[in-house]
Design a protein around this motif. Structure first.
Motif, PDB file in Angstrom:
ATOM      1  N   VAL A  55      36.514  28.924  51.063  1.00 57.45           N
ATOM      2  CA  VAL A  55      35.998  27.719  50.407  1.00 57.45           C
ATOM      3  C   VAL A  55      35.346  28.209  49.125  1.00 57.45           C
ATOM      4  CG1 VAL A  55      34.319  25.848  50.507  1.00 57.45           C
ATOM      5  CG2 VAL A  55      35.606  26.455  52.555  1.00 57.45           C
ATOM      6  N   GLY A  56      35.655  27.579  48.006  1.00 64.35           N
ATOM      7  CA  GLY A  56      35.066  28.007  46.751  1.00 64.35           C
ATOM      8  C   GLY A  56      35.427  27.089  45.612  1.00 64.35           C
TER       9      GLY A  56
ATOM     10  N   LYS B 219      37.258  22.547  40.365  1.00 65.86           N
ATOM     11  CA  LYS B 219      37.275  21.788  41.624  1.00 65.86           C
ATOM     12  C   LYS B 219      36.815  22.692  42.765  1.00 65.86           C
ATOM     13  CE  LYS B 219      39.554  18.115  40.105  1.00 65.86           C
ATOM     14  NZ  LYS B 219      39.270  16.793  40.063  1.00 65.86           N
ATOM     15  N   ARG B 220      36.275  22.081  43.776  1.00 67.52           N
ATOM     16  CA  ARG B 220      35.893  22.778  45.004  1.00 67.52           C
ATOM     17  C   ARG B 220      37.091  22.711  45.942  1.00 67.52           C
ATOM     18  NH1 ARG B 220      32.175  21.219  49.353  1.00 67.52           N
ATOM     19  NH2 ARG B 220      31.441  23.150  50.248  1.00 67.52           N
ATOM     20  N   ILE B 221      37.539  23.865  46.435  1.00 65.15           N
ATOM     21  CA  ILE B 221      38.767  23.912  47.232  1.00 65.15           C
ATOM     22  C   ILE B 221      38.561  24.695  48.531  1.00 65.15           C
ATOM     23  CG2 ILE B 221      40.298  23.669  45.238  1.00 65.15           C
ATOM     24  CD1 ILE B 221      40.260  27.027  46.699  1.00 65.15           C
ATOM     25  N   ALA B 222      39.511  24.497  49.438  1.00 61.35           N
ATOM     26  CA  ALA B 222      39.593  25.287  50.664  1.00 61.35           C
ATOM     27  C   ALA B 222      41.025  25.744  50.796  1.00 61.35           C
ATOM     28  CB  ALA B 222      39.187  24.445  51.874  1.00 61.35           C
ATOM     29  N   ALA B 223      41.225  26.878  51.464  1.00 61.21           N
ATOM     30  CA  ALA B 223      42.578  27.393  51.669  1.00 61.21           C
ATOM     31  C   ALA B 223      42.573  28.414  52.794  1.00 61.21           C
ATOM     32  CB  ALA B 223      43.108  28.022  50.390  1.00 61.21           C
ATOM     33  N   VAL B 224      43.754  28.702  53.291  1.00 65.20           N
ATOM     34  CA  VAL B 224      43.955  29.774  54.263  1.00 65.20           C
ATOM     35  C   VAL B 224      44.747  30.857  53.554  1.00 65.20           C
ATOM     36  CG1 VAL B 224      45.031  30.429  56.437  1.00 65.20           C
ATOM     37  CG2 VAL B 224      43.919  28.210  56.235  1.00 65.20           C
ATOM     38  N   MET B 225      44.204  32.056  53.558  1.00 66.51           N
ATOM     39  CA  MET B 225      44.867  33.208  52.941  1.00 66.51           C
ATOM     40  C   MET B 225      45.716  33.883  54.012  1.00 66.51           C
ATOM     41  SD  MET B 225      43.539  33.262  49.838  1.00 66.51           S
ATOM     42  CE  MET B 225      43.913  34.883  49.255  1.00 66.51           C
TER      43      MET B 225
ATOM     44  N   VAL C  24      46.195  24.911  48.270  1.00 72.38           N
ATOM     45  CA  VAL C  24      44.769  24.594  48.346  1.00 72.38           C
ATOM     46  C   VAL C  24      44.551  23.135  48.731  1.00 72.38           C
ATOM     47  CG1 VAL C  24      44.190  26.354  46.635  1.00 72.38           C
ATOM     48  CG2 VAL C  24      44.452  23.988  45.918  1.00 72.38           C
ATOM     49  N   ILE C  25      43.395  22.887  49.288  1.00 70.77           N
ATOM     50  CA  ILE C  25      42.948  21.532  49.622  1.00 70.77           C
ATOM     51  C   ILE C  25      41.718  21.263  48.766  1.00 70.77           C
ATOM     52  CG2 ILE C  25      42.039  20.041  51.445  1.00 70.77           C
ATOM     53  CD1 ILE C  25      43.325  22.130  53.430  1.00 70.77           C
TER      54      ILE C  25
ATOM     55  N   GLU D 298      31.385  24.077  57.886  1.00 73.56           N
ATOM     56  CA  GLU D 298      32.210  23.192  58.718  1.00 73.56           C
ATOM     57  C   GLU D 298      33.673  23.260  58.311  1.00 73.56           C
ATOM     58  OE1 GLU D 298      30.530  19.271  58.648  1.00 73.56           O
ATOM     59  OE2 GLU D 298      28.703  19.907  59.682  1.00 73.56           O
ATOM     60  N   VAL D 299      33.932  23.318  57.019  1.00 70.29           N
ATOM     61  CA  VAL D 299      35.316  23.394  56.541  1.00 70.29           C
ATOM     62  C   VAL D 299      35.976  24.684  57.014  1.00 70.29           C
ATOM     63  CG1 VAL D 299      36.780  23.557  54.489  1.00 70.29           C
ATOM     64  CG2 VAL D 299      34.915  21.901  54.559  1.00 70.29           C
ATOM     65  N   VAL D 300      35.273  25.812  56.868  1.00 67.31           N
ATOM     66  CA  VAL D 300      35.829  27.089  57.313  1.00 67.31           C
ATOM     67  C   VAL D 300      36.081  27.076  58.824  1.00 67.31           C
ATOM     68  CG1 VAL D 300      35.295  29.541  57.600  1.00 67.31           C
ATOM     69  CG2 VAL D 300      34.932  28.440  55.403  1.00 67.31           C
ATOM     70  N   ALA D 301      35.163  26.497  59.585  1.00 63.10           N
ATOM     71  CA  ALA D 301      35.352  26.405  61.036  1.00 63.10           C
ATOM     72  C   ALA D 301      36.577  25.553  61.381  1.00 63.10           C
ATOM     73  CB  ALA D 301      34.101  25.831  61.702  1.00 63.10           C
ATOM     74  N   LEU D 302      36.771  24.465  60.654  1.00 64.82           N
ATOM     75  CA  LEU D 302      37.949  23.625  60.894  1.00 64.82           C
ATOM     76  C   LEU D 302      39.243  24.369  60.563  1.00 64.82           C
ATOM     77  CD1 LEU D 302      36.720  20.179  59.560  1.00 64.82           C
ATOM     78  CD2 LEU D 302      37.301  20.743  61.929  1.00 64.82           C
ATOM     79  N   LEU D 303      39.245  25.103  59.447  1.00 61.11           N
ATOM     80  CA  LEU D 303      40.440  25.873  59.086  1.00 61.11           C
ATOM     81  C   LEU D 303      40.755  26.915  60.151  1.00 61.11           C
ATOM     82  CD1 LEU D 303      39.840  26.490  55.279  1.00 61.11           C
ATOM     83  CD2 LEU D 303      41.597  25.043  56.295  1.00 61.11           C
ATOM     84  N   SER D 304      39.729  27.608  60.626  1.00 59.36           N
ATOM     85  CA  SER D 304      39.921  28.637  61.644  1.00 59.36           C
ATOM     86  C   SER D 304      40.443  28.039  62.950  1.00 59.36           C
ATOM     87  CB  SER D 304      38.600  29.366  61.886  1.00 59.36           C
ATOM     88  OG  SER D 304      38.757  30.357  62.860  1.00 59.36           O
TER      89      SER D 304
END
Length: 106
Positions: free
Chosen positions: A23-24, A41-47, A64-65, A75-81
């Protein structure tokens, strides 16, 4: 991925940074219009190959999301995991079912 397949010995010989969920904020973008629209923008992704624990990462704009500012990073990182764990379980079951179907044909 390699850890899951017990190929961890190769990690000693290669430079590898752990971390899959990120998330970053986008601080630099490529030349394409889609990438440029993500600036600041603030984004989330799975590497998929790790590297999420780096200070900076490079990832394709399609992967990216975009997140709302009020989304909680933890919470976002936990959901991605959680999502990736469930996805990998379903993928594993589906591939075993495919193998079973192939062994019955013939």
């Amino acid at each position: 991925e390699r850890l899951r397949r017990d190929e961890s010995r190769k990690l000693i010989e290669e430079f590898w940074v752990p971390g899959h969920e990120i998330v970053g904020h986008v601080v630099r973008a490529g030349a394409g219009m889609e990438a440029k629209s993500l600036m600041d923008k603030r984004i989330a992704a799975v590497m998929p190959y790790g590297g999420g624990c780096s200070q900076y990462v490079s990832i394709h704009a399609n992967d990216v999301i975009v997140l709302p500012d009020e989304a909680d990073s933890n919470e976002v990182v936990a959901l991605l995991s959680t999502y990736m764990t469930a996805y990998q379980c379903l993928e594993s079951v589906a591939s075993k079912e495919d193998e079973d179907d192939e062994s019955k044909v013939g």
